[in-house]
Design a protein around this motif. Structure first.
Motif, mmCIF file in Angstrom:
data_model
loop_
_atom_site.group_PDB
_atom_site.id
_atom_site.type_symbol
_atom_site.label_atom_id
_atom_site.label_comp_id
_atom_site.label_asym_id
_atom_site.label_seq_id
_atom_site.Cartn_x
_atom_site.Cartn_y
_atom_site.Cartn_z
ATOM 1 N N GLY A 5 0.790 -1.222 0.000
ATOM 2 C CA GLY A 5 0.000 0.000 0.000
ATOM 3 C C GLY A 5 0.823 1.272 0.000
ATOM 4 O O GLY A 5 0.529 2.205 -0.752
ATOM 5 N N TYR A 6 1.864 1.331 0.824
ATOM 6 C CA TYR A 6 2.650 2.561 0.919
ATOM 7 C C TYR A 6 3.363 2.924 -0.384
ATOM 8 O O TYR A 6 3.350 4.091 -0.780
ATOM 9 N N PRO A 7 3.993 1.970 -1.084
ATOM 10 C CA PRO A 7 4.582 2.359 -2.374
ATOM 11 C C PRO A 7 3.542 2.885 -3.372
ATOM 12 O O PRO A 7 3.813 3.833 -4.113
ATOM 13 N N LEU A 8 2.345 2.292 -3.363
ATOM 14 C CA LEU A 8 1.288 2.762 -4.253
ATOM 15 C C LEU A 8 0.830 4.165 -3.869
ATOM 16 O O LEU A 8 0.617 5.021 -4.735
ATOM 17 N N ILE A 9 0.722 4.427 -2.570
ATOM 18 C CA ILE A 9 0.352 5.771 -2.104
ATOM 19 C C ILE A 9 1.417 6.785 -2.504
ATOM 20 O O ILE A 9 1.101 7.901 -2.927
ATOM 21 N N VAL A 10 2.696 6.405 -2.404
ATOM 22 C CA VAL A 10 3.788 7.301 -2.808
ATOM 23 C C VAL A 10 3.701 7.605 -4.305
ATOM 24 O O VAL A 10 3.880 8.752 -4.723
ATOM 25 N N ILE A 11 3.407 6.601 -5.105
ATOM 26 C CA ILE A 11 3.280 6.819 -6.553
ATOM 27 C C ILE A 11 2.156 7.809 -6.844
ATOM 28 O O ILE A 11 2.329 8.753 -7.625
ATOM 29 N N VAL A 12 1.011 7.605 -6.227
ATOM 30 C CA VAL A 12 -0.152 8.463 -6.495
ATOM 31 C C VAL A 12 0.117 9.892 -6.025
ATOM 32 O O VAL A 12 -0.103 10.856 -6.769
ATOM 33 N N LEU A 13 0.603 10.043 -4.787
ATOM 34 C CA LEU A 13 0.857 11.388 -4.269
ATOM 35 C C LEU A 13 1.963 12.109 -5.029
ATOM 36 O O LEU A 13 1.849 13.301 -5.322
ATOM 37 N N ALA A 14 3.033 11.397 -5.352
ATOM 38 C CA ALA A 14 4.135 12.031 -6.074
ATOM 39 C C ALA A 14 3.705 12.463 -7.470
ATOM 40 O O ALA A 14 4.047 13.567 -7.916
ATOM 41 N N SER A 15 2.950 11.619 -8.154
ATOM 42 C CA SER A 15 2.505 12.004 -9.491
ATOM 43 C C SER A 15 1.542 13.178 -9.432
ATOM 44 O O SER A 15 1.572 14.064 -10.292
ATOM 45 N N LEU A 16 0.689 13.215 -8.417
ATOM 46 C CA LEU A 16 -0.229 14.331 -8.251
ATOM 47 C C LEU A 16 0.530 15.632 -7.960
ATOM 48 O O LEU A 16 0.258 16.672 -8.571
ATOM 49 N N ILE A 17 1.486 15.563 -7.051
ATOM 50 C CA ILE A 17 2.275 16.753 -6.714
ATOM 51 C C ILE A 17 3.076 17.237 -7.918
ATOM 52 O O ILE A 17 3.111 18.443 -8.207
ATOM 53 N N LEU A 18 3.702 16.328 -8.647
ATOM 54 C CA LEU A 18 4.476 16.731 -9.821
ATOM 55 C C LEU A 18 3.578 17.301 -10.913
ATOM 56 O O LEU A 18 3.947 18.274 -11.587
ATOM 57 N N TYR A 19 2.398 16.729 -11.094
ATOM 58 C CA TYR A 19 1.460 17.263 -12.078
ATOM 59 C C TYR A 19 1.012 18.674 -11.695
ATOM 60 O O TYR A 19 0.995 19.581 -12.537
ATOM 61 N N LEU A 20 0.635 18.849 -10.428
ATOM 62 C CA LEU A 20 0.200 20.176 -9.981
ATOM 63 C C LEU A 20 1.325 21.199 -10.085
ATOM 64 O O LEU A 20 1.096 22.343 -10.472
ATOM 65 N N PHE A 21 2.540 20.792 -9.754
ATOM 66 C CA PHE A 21 3.673 21.704 -9.859
ATOM 67 C C PHE A 21 3.917 22.100 -11.309
ATOM 68 O O PHE A 21 4.103 23.272 -11.623
ATOM 69 N N ARG A 22 3.920 21.121 -12.193
ATOM 70 C CA ARG A 22 4.188 21.395 -13.611
ATOM 71 C C ARG A 22 3.084 22.245 -14.230
ATOM 72 O O ARG A 22 3.334 23.088 -15.083
ATOM 73 N N THR A 23 1.846 22.065 -13.787
ATOM 74 C CA THR A 23 0.717 22.763 -14.388
ATOM 75 C C THR A 23 0.513 24.163 -13.826
ATOM 76 O O THR A 23 0.274 25.104 -14.581
ATOM 77 N N TYR A 24 0.608 24.333 -12.506
ATOM 78 C CA TYR A 24 0.179 25.579 -11.892
ATOM 79 C C TYR A 24 1.286 26.462 -11.342
ATOM 80 O O TYR A 24 1.020 27.603 -10.986
#
Length: 112
Positions: A5-24
């Motif tokens: 579970g934790y590696p999957l949570i890291v993948i989801v949160l990291a991709s979300l943070i990187l997407y938000l950073f790149r976009t906004y």
């Protein structure tokens, strides 16, 4: 949950943070900050892949060496400086950006 579970949570949160950073976020050194965030998230992913259930290592020398290699690879990826021996080894194995990303995961994996 910890092992899968934790590696999957890291993948989801990291991709979300990187997407938000790149976009906004729009700053002058956006590529540099994005690369550093990406490398840190890959390192954290590697830490959570290590499913060691026993006592974690308290050896600060190994952790310092891993952190130092992490910094060197990040600085080399950002073209801040270059070490000839590491550049030679990486060019000998035909390293591309994918190899760098896998190295960050490996460094996180061996951190503990």
């Amino acid at each position: 949950m910890k092992r899968y579970g934790y590696p999957l949570i890291v993948i989801v949160l990291a991709s979300l943070i990187l997407y938000l950073f790149r976009t906004y976020v729009s700053v002058t050194d956006q590529y540099t900050i994005y690369t550093i965030l990406q490398n840190i998230s890959l390192f954290i992913f590697g830490v959570y892949l290590n499913g060691y259930k026993g006592r974690k290592s308290n050896g600060w020398v190994k952790k310092f060496i891993v952190f130092f290699v992490f910094l060197i690879l990040t600085f080399m990826q950002l073209s801040i400086f270059e070490l000839s021996i590491i550049s030679f080894v990486l060019s000998f194995i035909k390293a591309n950006s994918f190899i760098y990303l896998m190295l960050y995961v490996y460094l996180g994996y061996i951190f503990f």
